[in-house]
Design an enzyme around this catalytic site. Structure first.
Site, PDB file in Angstrom:
ATOM      1  N   GLU A   1     -26.340 -17.091 -10.234  1.00 38.92           N
ATOM      2  CA  GLU A   1     -25.391 -16.123  -9.682  1.00 38.92           C
ATOM      3  C   GLU A   1     -25.834 -15.719  -8.296  1.00 38.92           C
ATOM      4  OE1 GLU A   1     -25.485 -12.761 -12.295  1.00 38.92           O
ATOM      5  OE2 GLU A   1     -25.062 -14.027 -14.022  1.00 38.92           O
TER       6      GLU A   1
ATOM      7  N   CYS B   1     -53.225  14.916  25.536  1.00 33.95           N
ATOM      8  CA  CYS B   1     -52.194  13.980  26.005  1.00 33.95           C
ATOM      9  C   CYS B   1     -50.814  14.489  25.592  1.00 33.95           C
ATOM     10  CB  CYS B   1     -52.442  12.602  25.417  1.00 33.95           C
ATOM     11  SG  CYS B   1     -51.067  11.469  25.679  1.00 33.95           S
TER      12      CYS B   1
ATOM     13  N   LYS C   1     -35.230 -15.706  -3.296  1.00 31.66           N
ATOM     14  CA  LYS C   1     -34.915 -14.946  -2.075  1.00 31.66           C
ATOM     15  C   LYS C   1     -34.736 -15.898  -0.906  1.00 31.66           C
ATOM     16  CE  LYS C   1     -35.457 -10.472  -3.154  1.00 31.66           C
ATOM     17  NZ  LYS C   1     -36.568  -9.679  -2.698  1.00 31.66           N
TER      18      LYS C   1
ATOM     19  N   LYS D   1     -27.033 -13.240  -5.602  1.00 32.55           N
ATOM     20  CA  LYS D   1     -27.744 -11.967  -5.672  1.00 32.55           C
ATOM     21  C   LYS D   1     -27.134 -11.054  -4.607  1.00 32.55           C
ATOM     22  CE  LYS D   1     -32.343  -9.996  -5.938  1.00 32.55           C
ATOM     23  NZ  LYS D   1     -32.231  -8.946  -4.945  1.00 32.55           N
TER      24      LYS D   1
ATOM     25  N   TYR E   1       2.266   1.912  -3.374  1.00 33.35           N
ATOM     26  CA  TYR E   1       1.189   2.416  -4.240  1.00 33.35           C
ATOM     27  C   TYR E   1       0.958   3.903  -3.967  1.00 33.35           C
ATOM     28  CZ  TYR E   1      -3.323   2.912  -6.552  1.00 33.35           C
ATOM     29  OH  TYR E   1      -4.329   3.337  -7.379  1.00 33.35           O
TER      30      TYR E   1
ATOM     31  N   CYS F   1     -50.634  10.012  30.044  1.00 34.90           N
ATOM     32  CA  CYS F   1     -51.531  11.000  30.661  1.00 34.90           C
ATOM     33  C   CYS F   1     -52.584  10.363  31.562  1.00 34.90           C
ATOM     34  CB  CYS F   1     -52.200  11.851  29.587  1.00 34.90           C
ATOM     35  SG  CYS F   1     -53.453  10.957  28.659  1.00 34.90           S
TER      36      CYS F   1
ATOM     37  N   TYR G   1     -22.724  -7.702 -13.635  1.00 34.90           N
ATOM     38  CA  TYR G   1     -23.429  -8.938 -13.954  1.00 34.90           C
ATOM     39  C   TYR G   1     -24.083  -8.976 -15.328  1.00 34.90           C
ATOM     40  CZ  TYR G   1     -27.227  -6.239 -11.771  1.00 34.90           C
ATOM     41  OH  TYR G   1     -28.113  -5.258 -11.422  1.00 34.90           O
TER      42      TYR G   1
ATOM     43  N   CYS H   1     -53.694   5.444  29.686  1.00 37.00           N
ATOM     44  CA  CYS H   1     -52.566   5.909  28.880  1.00 37.00           C
ATOM     45  C   CYS H   1     -51.304   5.994  29.750  1.00 37.00           C
ATOM     46  CB  CYS H   1     -52.889   7.289  28.305  1.00 37.00           C
ATOM     47  SG  CYS H   1     -51.474   8.051  27.489  1.00 37.00           S
TER      48      CYS H   1
ATOM     49  N   ASP I   1     -26.406  -8.049  -2.274  1.00 34.87           N
ATOM     50  CA  ASP I   1     -27.326  -7.114  -1.632  1.00 34.87           C
ATOM     51  C   ASP I   1     -26.701  -5.718  -1.571  1.00 34.87           C
ATOM     52  OD1 ASP I   1     -29.561  -6.210  -0.423  1.00 34.87           O
ATOM     53  OD2 ASP I   1     -29.156  -7.091   1.527  1.00 34.87           O
TER      54      ASP I   1
ATOM     55  N   CYS J   1     -55.294   6.348  23.079  1.00 36.93           N
ATOM     56  CA  CYS J   1     -55.555   7.392  24.053  1.00 36.93           C
ATOM     57  C   CYS J   1     -56.267   8.480  23.263  1.00 36.93           C
ATOM     58  CB  CYS J   1     -54.232   7.918  24.612  1.00 36.93           C
ATOM     59  SG  CYS J   1     -54.426   9.473  25.483  1.00 36.93           S
TER      60      CYS J   1
ATOM     61  N   ASP K   1       0.833  -1.207   0.000  1.00 37.44           N
ATOM     62  CA  ASP K   1       0.000   0.000   0.000  1.00 37.44           C
ATOM     63  C   ASP K   1       0.868   1.258   0.000  1.00 37.44           C
ATOM     64  OD1 ASP K   1      -2.066  -1.705   0.137  1.00 37.44           O
ATOM     65  OD2 ASP K   1      -2.780  -1.090   2.137  1.00 37.44           O
TER      66      ASP K   1
END
Ligand code: IVH
Length: 668
Positions: free
Chosen positions: A113, A427, A310, A115, A37, A407, A222, A404, A117, A422, A34
């Site tokens: 292939e 409130c 999927k 898939k 480079y 309140c 792809y 609630c 994400d 509620c 690195d």
């Protein structure tokens, strides 16, 4: 350095660095360190700075991220970027194969292939040079993200042959980079990304390409969108060609001669998927022969020659520590499961939605239970079921309160609704949530006014209704904790500018039931002023295509109420303008919503919202929900265990969405 020497050295460095890039990022086999480079790159940058005309568009220096953009230009795709139909089980795959054979006969082979994400990108090359990169957008029009894509080192800035072609692929963030990025965000006190896909998409939508450059993104290509000049006759040949002209394709692909081999491949990857250094959410299966692909053609949305299998959502076991209640803007009480933090689908989950009391009863969820939790895509995690055989007897059943939690007024269950509510208009929780909604991005969009400040203003009695925001003074703000002069000035400025917002923002911000951002826009475009809308009758409202009966009722009821009138009067007094400022309806054409003007059928069990809620929401966005599937149906929403309606819709080639996608379109 002499110009001539500089030019020669620059050319040499450009070629060297491009080669090292390729070795490292495409072949995954670095040929120098690195540091070395970076040293050579620095040398090249210096030469190009001294002699800018030796800089070529494909120079490796173009990858570090140059000028900050003001916005992204729209790009119309030359061939649409379609999506794929889905398969969820073996039967769906066999069906797919059967249909293929009906058209092209038994002599077919498939390319399977992974898939990936991430997000789809298109890369245009002219005479071998990368000239434009775009997002998918709505499939027809995407955004020009060329500068950000240039920072991805596996994308050749110049391919090996001088082709003019469009290559498509998936940009993604490797799991490790995602983790590192989120750790860093966490340290900076920033909100982490929910998953690598969002992180990749977020990075490519940055106007400063240096940010994308720092994010360690990658691409697998792809397909070639237009094989025209290349002479390839099958998809697999196309991928090999892409390999040979310096692109990075995914090497886990396999050509399968029959559907059994496809199923074997799919099952194998379901097992092996956690070991991959990047996320995949399924397997894409494509007919290999391009002639057969042409014979099979397309439906409106997707090719008939490909399908996406999927994977089932990942499930994990954890303990439910507690159930927390929150009061929403409309008073609905929502229970949330507080979980022992657990990793699922790449992120740590510590809360899961329980939706309502019925769900807690139905699944007999108790505090202390071992529960199965799943997370499909980036949707909020949910409790799938309870492991009853792991109970110790210590678990506590949960009962919704009758009052609630905020309140203490009595809760009611409105007929036809699952949620307890509620109904106290005073409130504090509802009012606070109402404020949060009013200032939110799609409503008035008041920058810098977050939940914390709202709570502070509220506790200090500085705001009772939203109009009070416009009456705040600098002195009042400075008196609050953690607000200095500068932030007080900024906040006041941010509030002040929203007085000029176009009507739809205010309309949405008022939180009229069933009126979402899109409906607010429709109403604003149609009536053009608050005054006209206020006096609209139910009939006038339902005449508008996208406005259903429920919404019309709600709008009329809202404007009839004394409180609403008072609030609108007060907002006018403090200077909030109430006219529509955008393009008129006739000029603008239909309001954008994936549901506008469509006939939609709901089937199967919905898990994240009730049928009624889904129907209301869809109608609120201009869709029509009907009961049975026919040729007139535009879209089928298929929940769990969908039966004959789903089969019929598939036969008719109707577009089908899972609940996941519906939720995404409705709430994002
Ligand atoms: S082929 C006509 N291959 O999945 C569409 N797509 O709906 C051709 N994706 O948005 C897509 N990996 O971004 C294809 N190996 C792969 C893929 C892939 C991921 C994404 C793609 C598209 C979605 C399919």
């Amino acid at each position: 350095m002499e110009r001539q020497t500089a030019e020669i050295r620059a050319k040499e460095l450009q070629a060297l660095l491009s080669g090292y890039n390729y070795d490292y990022h495409v072949l995954d086999s670095p040929s120098i360190s690195d540091q070395e480079y970076d040293r050579l790159l620095k040398e090249l940058i210096d030469i190009e700075e001294a002699y800018p005309d030796v800089r070529t568009p494909d120079s490796p220096t173009q990858r570090v991220g140059g000028t900050i953009l003001e916005g992204f230009q729209k790009v119309e795709h030359r061939t649409p970027m379609l999506s794929l139909g889905n398969a969820f089980n073996e039967e769906d795959l066999r069906d797919f194969d059967r249909k293929i054979q009906e058209t092209v006969g038994a002599d077919r082979s498939y390319v399977c292939e992974l898939k990936i994400d991430g997000l789809a990108v298109s890369l245009r090359y002219e005479n071998g040079f990368f000239v434009q990169g775009a997002t998918r957008g709505d499939g027809t029009i995407g955004e020009d993200i060329t500068e950000n894509l240039k920072t991805i080192r596996s994308i050749p800035l110049k391919m090996k042959e001088p082709y003019t072609m469009e290559v498509r692929g998936e940009a993604y963030m490797p799991k490790k980079s995602f983790q590192a990025l989120n750790e860093q965000k966490d340290e900076n006190g920033e909100e982490p990304f929910a998953n690598p896909r969002n992180a990749a998409a977020g990075s490519l939508r940055q106007l400063d390409p240096k940010i994308a450059a720092s994010r360690n993104l990658d691409v697998f290509v792809y397909s070639i969108a237009d094989v025209g000049e290349t002479g390839v006759t099958s998809h697999s040949e196309g991928l090999s060609l892409l390999d040979s002209i310096d692109f990075k394709t995914n090497k886990e692909r396999r050509v399968c001669e029959n559907i059994d081999q496809v199923i074997e491949y799919v099952e194998g990857w379901n097992e092996k998927r956690p070991q991959l250094p990047y996320e995949i959410d399924g397997i894409v299966i494509k007919v290999d022969s391009l002639a057969q692909q042409a014979e099979l053609g397309f439906t409106a949305k997707s090719p008939r020659w490909a399908i996406a299998y999927k994977f089932p959502a990942e499930e994990v076991i954890t303990t439910l520590r507690d159930i927390e209640l929150s009061v929403g803007r409309t008073g609905a009480i929502t229970p949330t499961a507080i979980l022992e933090p657990v990793k699922v689908a790449g992120t740590t989950v510590s809360r899961a939605s329980l939706h309502n009391e019925d769900l807690i009863r139905e699944k007999d969820i108790r505090i202390g239970d071992h529960v199965v939790v799943k997370k499909a895509g980036d949707i909020i995690p949910e409790v799938v079921n309870v492991l009853e055989d792991r109970r110790t007897g210590e678990e506590q059943p949960f009962y919704m309160p009758t009052q609630c939690p905020e309140c203490e007024s009595d809760l009611v269950r409105i007929e036809g609704e699952v949620a307890l509510r509620c109904i106290n208009p005073k409130c504090p929780a509802q009012i606070r949530e109402g404020f949060i909604h009013f200032v939110s991005r799609n409503a008035m969009n008041i920058d810098g006014l977050g939940e914390k400040v709202i709570s502070q203003l509220f506790s200090a009695n500085l705001i009772i209704d939203v109009a009070d925001l416009y009456l705040l003074t600098k002195e009042q703000l400075i008196a609050l904790e953690r607000i200095g002069e500068k932030s007080a000035d900024n906040l006041l400025k941010a509030i002040h500018v929203t007085k000029d917002n176009s009507l739809e923002r205010l309309l949405f911000g008022l939180g009229i039931r069933h009126v979402g951002a899109k409906a607010a826009k429709t109403l604003a475009q149609h009536f053009e002023s608050m005054e006209r809308l206020q006096s609209a009758t139910r009939e006038q409202l339902t005449e508008i295509n996208e406005i259903g009966e429920k919404m019309a009722d709600s709008v009329v009821t809202y404007f009839e109420s004394e409180e609403a009138r008072e609030l609108i009067g007060k907002l006018k007094e403090v200077g909030v303008q109430m006219e529509y400022k955008g393009t008129k309806r006739a000029e603008a054409g239909a309001v954008e919503s994936p549901f506008s003007g469509k006939t939609i059928v709901l089937t199967g069990k919905l898990e994240q919202l009730t049928r009624n809620e889904a129907k209301e929401k869809i109608e609120g966005l201009g869709g029509k929900v009907t009961g049975s599937v026919s040729k007139k149906t535009d879209l089928l929403i298929a929940g769990a265990d969908a039966g004959s309606k789903l089969t019929k819709a598939q036969d008719l080639g109707i577009e089908i969405w899972q609940e996941e996608k519906l939720v995404k379109e409705l709430f994002e």
